[in-house]
Write a protein that holds these residues in place. Structure first.
Motif, PDB file in Angstrom:
ATOM      1  N   UNK A  99       0.814  -1.227   0.000  1.00 50.03           N
ATOM      2  CA  UNK A  99       0.000   0.000   0.000  1.00 50.03           C
ATOM      3  C   UNK A  99       0.843   1.270   0.000  1.00 50.03           C
ATOM      4  N   UNK A 100       2.117   1.153   0.362  1.00 51.36           N
ATOM      5  CA  UNK A 100       2.988   2.323   0.402  1.00 51.36           C
ATOM      6  C   UNK A 100       3.475   2.685  -0.997  1.00 51.36           C
ATOM      7  N   UNK A 101       3.725   1.685  -1.810  1.00 55.75           N
ATOM      8  CA  UNK A 101       4.174   1.915  -3.183  1.00 55.75           C
ATOM      9  C   UNK A 101       3.022   1.806  -4.180  1.00 55.75           C
ATOM     10  N   UNK A 102       1.811   1.475  -3.679  1.00 47.86           N
ATOM     11  CA  UNK A 102       0.650   1.259  -4.543  1.00 47.86           C
ATOM     12  C   UNK A 102       0.981   0.240  -5.634  1.00 47.86           C
ATOM     13  N   UNK A 103       1.517  -0.892  -5.217  1.00 48.57           N
ATOM     14  CA  UNK A 103       1.947  -1.909  -6.175  1.00 48.57           C
ATOM     15  C   UNK A 103       1.531  -3.301  -5.732  1.00 48.57           C
ATOM     16  N   UNK A 104       1.106  -4.094  -6.710  1.00 48.70           N
ATOM     17  CA  UNK A 104       0.747  -5.497  -6.503  1.00 48.70           C
ATOM     18  C   UNK A 104       1.622  -6.363  -7.397  1.00 48.70           C
ATOM     19  N   UNK A 275       0.250  -3.175 -11.284  1.00 50.19           N
ATOM     20  CA  UNK A 275       0.206  -4.635 -11.140  1.00 50.19           C
ATOM     21  C   UNK A 275       1.250  -5.271 -12.042  1.00 50.19           C
ATOM     22  N   UNK A 276       2.131  -6.057 -11.450  1.00 51.58           N
ATOM     23  CA  UNK A 276       3.136  -6.797 -12.212  1.00 51.58           C
ATOM     24  C   UNK A 276       2.869  -8.285 -12.058  1.00 51.58           C
ATOM     25  N   UNK A 277       2.842  -9.004 -13.170  1.00 51.00           N
ATOM     26  CA  UNK A 277       2.622 -10.444 -13.127  1.00 51.00           C
ATOM     27  C   UNK A 277       3.835 -11.168 -13.682  1.00 51.00           C
ATOM     28  N   UNK A 278       4.166 -12.271 -13.059  1.00 50.26           N
ATOM     29  CA  UNK A 278       5.239 -13.120 -13.541  1.00 50.26           C
ATOM     30  C   UNK A 278       4.889 -14.565 -13.229  1.00 50.26           C
ATOM     31  N   UNK A 279       5.716 -15.491 -13.698  1.00 46.56           N
ATOM     32  CA  UNK A 279       5.533 -16.897 -13.348  1.00 46.56           C
ATOM     33  C   UNK A 279       6.885 -17.572 -13.267  1.00 46.56           C
ATOM     34  N   UNK A 280       6.969 -18.592 -12.449  1.00 42.13           N
ATOM     35  CA  UNK A 280       8.173 -19.408 -12.401  1.00 42.13           C
ATOM     36  C   UNK A 280       8.259 -20.196 -13.703  1.00 42.13           C
ATOM     37  N   UNK A 303      12.436 -14.669  -8.623  1.00 41.02           N
ATOM     38  CA  UNK A 303      11.084 -14.561  -8.072  1.00 41.02           C
ATOM     39  C   UNK A 303      11.133 -14.204  -6.585  1.00 41.02           C
ATOM     40  N   UNK A 304      12.093 -14.747  -5.869  1.00 42.18           N
ATOM     41  CA  UNK A 304      12.275 -14.386  -4.463  1.00 42.18           C
ATOM     42  C   UNK A 304      12.541 -12.893  -4.330  1.00 42.18           C
ATOM     43  N   UNK A 305      13.438 -12.388  -5.165  1.00 34.34           N
ATOM     44  CA  UNK A 305      13.778 -10.957  -5.112  1.00 34.34           C
ATOM     45  C   UNK A 305      12.556 -10.088  -5.388  1.00 34.34           C
ATOM     46  N   UNK A 306      11.772 -10.473  -6.394  1.00 34.47           N
ATOM     47  CA  UNK A 306      10.588  -9.702  -6.771  1.00 34.47           C
ATOM     48  C   UNK A 306       9.606  -9.592  -5.608  1.00 34.47           C
ATOM     49  N   UNK A 307       9.326 -10.724  -4.973  1.00 30.29           N
ATOM     50  CA  UNK A 307       8.330 -10.740  -3.906  1.00 30.29           C
ATOM     51  C   UNK A 307       8.829 -10.084  -2.625  1.00 30.29           C
ATOM     52  N   UNK A 308      10.076 -10.360  -2.253  1.00 32.16           N
ATOM     53  CA  UNK A 308      10.608  -9.748  -1.034  1.00 32.16           C
ATOM     54  C   UNK A 308      10.710  -8.231  -1.182  1.00 32.16           C
ATOM     55  N   UNK A 309      11.070  -7.765  -2.367  1.00 32.68           N
ATOM     56  CA  UNK A 309      11.160  -6.323  -2.591  1.00 32.68           C
ATOM     57  C   UNK A 309       9.816  -5.647  -2.406  1.00 32.68           C
ATOM     58  N   UNK A 310       8.733  -6.250  -2.957  1.00 33.35           N
ATOM     59  CA  UNK A 310       7.421  -5.623  -2.814  1.00 33.35           C
ATOM     60  C   UNK A 310       6.883  -5.737  -1.397  1.00 33.35           C
TER      61      UNK A 310
END
Length: 345
Positions: A99-104, A275-280, A303-310
């Motif tokens: 909610x701080x970066x308004x990003x999903x 909204x950013x979407x990715x897949x393994x 994928x770990x980096x993407x999720x932990x960053x958000x």
């Protein structure tokens, strides 16, 4: 291979997936009129089921602090949620809301990802979709957490068969297939719009083996159906309809409470702005008689980096329970194969 950068329509589709599978209830909570309060709270209360595990962090404290949260969404395609045979999760998506970066962020996890399932090492290596069959939502959460080294605050599991009831509740949906195929007694023609009732829409979303994109293609069609549902149920009056809410809640379980959903409705909906979407992305290989997707360490780390960053977390090394190509080459166990077959391969 596509990762974070997706067309605008794709982002809208992802947004509707969230709103329909779990945030249908969230939007209802955020927009309820006083006279509808009971219907909404009753529907939400009916979905609650504890994951039965100790979370990696205090999820309720995180949500009350308005900090970024994560939700593991799972979809099963057999029976009802009250069945004695749970089935496997044919859809797994890890969602983070900041909610701080308004990003999903949305990360799709292939059902055939090869892993060692925590607590079920003797039945491993197995596909990740067996985690739910072996040990319910708690085991599925543990597996994804340990595979990616990302905390999961909440979960939601929905019986994909329940989508039939939801489609009928909104009067059917119109979809233009992106490929031609026949399945479960229905024929679908590429580019030819078709009005679908619940049974036909479910058939459209379930076919996998005739799709050139395999399970990835099936997940795309599931999102198409969900988006079509949202287009029919887009008004507040439709969302607050008791029959519609009951159709969703009776086919879904989550450890998000009414209070949690209210807090998300008030503080997290801005995360839909980006909204950013990715897949393994894995490599197919046969292991113990099963076709699995094996993940490179670099792909898991991405994928770990993407999720932990958000989630606003520090960098950390990805998990170590996913099966690699070298692990698979030395793995062959008939008892493990039998255990996985009995769990519903």
């Amino acid at each position: 291979m596509r990762h974070e950068h997706e067309p605008k329509q794709r982002k809208h589709t992802v947004r509707n997936v969230i709103l329909t599978v779990i945030l249908v209830l969230l939007v209802s909570v955020g927009a309820y009129a006083a006279r509808k309060y009971y219907n909404i709270k009753h529907a939400v209360d009916n979905t609650y089921q504890s994951a039965g595990i100790k979370k990696n962090r205090n999820a309720n404290a995180v949500i009350q602090a308005k900090s970024p949260i994560s939700i593991l969404i799972m979809g099963t395609d057999t029976g009802a949620l009250g069945r004695s045979y749970k089935g496997r999760t044919d859809t797994m998506m890890l969602i983070t809301l900041n909610p701080k970066k308004d990003k999903t962020t949305i990360t799709s996890i292939p059902r055939d990802t090869g892993v060692t399932i925590p607590g079920y090492e003797s039945e491993s290596p197995s596909k990740i979709n067996a985690a739910y069959a072996f040990g319910s939502s708690g085991t599925a959460i543990k597996t994804v957490q340990e595979m990616l080294n990302v905390p999961i605050d909440f979960y939601a599991v929905m019986n994909m068969g329940g989508m039939e009831k939801v489609v009928n509740a909104v009067g059917g949906v119109t979809i233009t297939p992106t490929l031609s195929f026949s399945y479960d007694g229905y024929t679908f023609t590429k580019g030819q719009s078709a009005k679908m009732n619940g049974k036909k829409a479910l058939a459209y979303s379930r076919m996998r083996y005739s799709d050139p994109d395999g399970d990835y293609g099936r997940q795309t069609r599931q999102r198409e159906v969900i988006m079509a549902i949202m287009s029919k149920a887009g008004s507040i009056s439709s969302l607050l309809n008791k029959d519609f809410l009951d159709s969703v809640s009776s086919q879904m379980k989550t450890d998000l409470t009414f209070s949690d959903l209210s807090a998300i409705a008030q503080n997290y909906l801005g995360a839909r702005k980006s909204v950013s979407q990715t897949h393994l992305q894995g490599t197919g290989q046969t292991v113990n008689g099963q076709s699995m997707e094996l993940m490179a360490k670099s792909e898991l780390q991405r994928v770990t980096n993407l999720n932990r960053k958000n989630l606003g977390l520090d960098h950390a090394t990805t998990g170590n329970i996913a099966l690699s190509v070298s692990d698979a080459s030395s793995s062959s166990d008939s008892s493990v194969q039998s255990a996985n077959v009995n769990a519903g391969n």
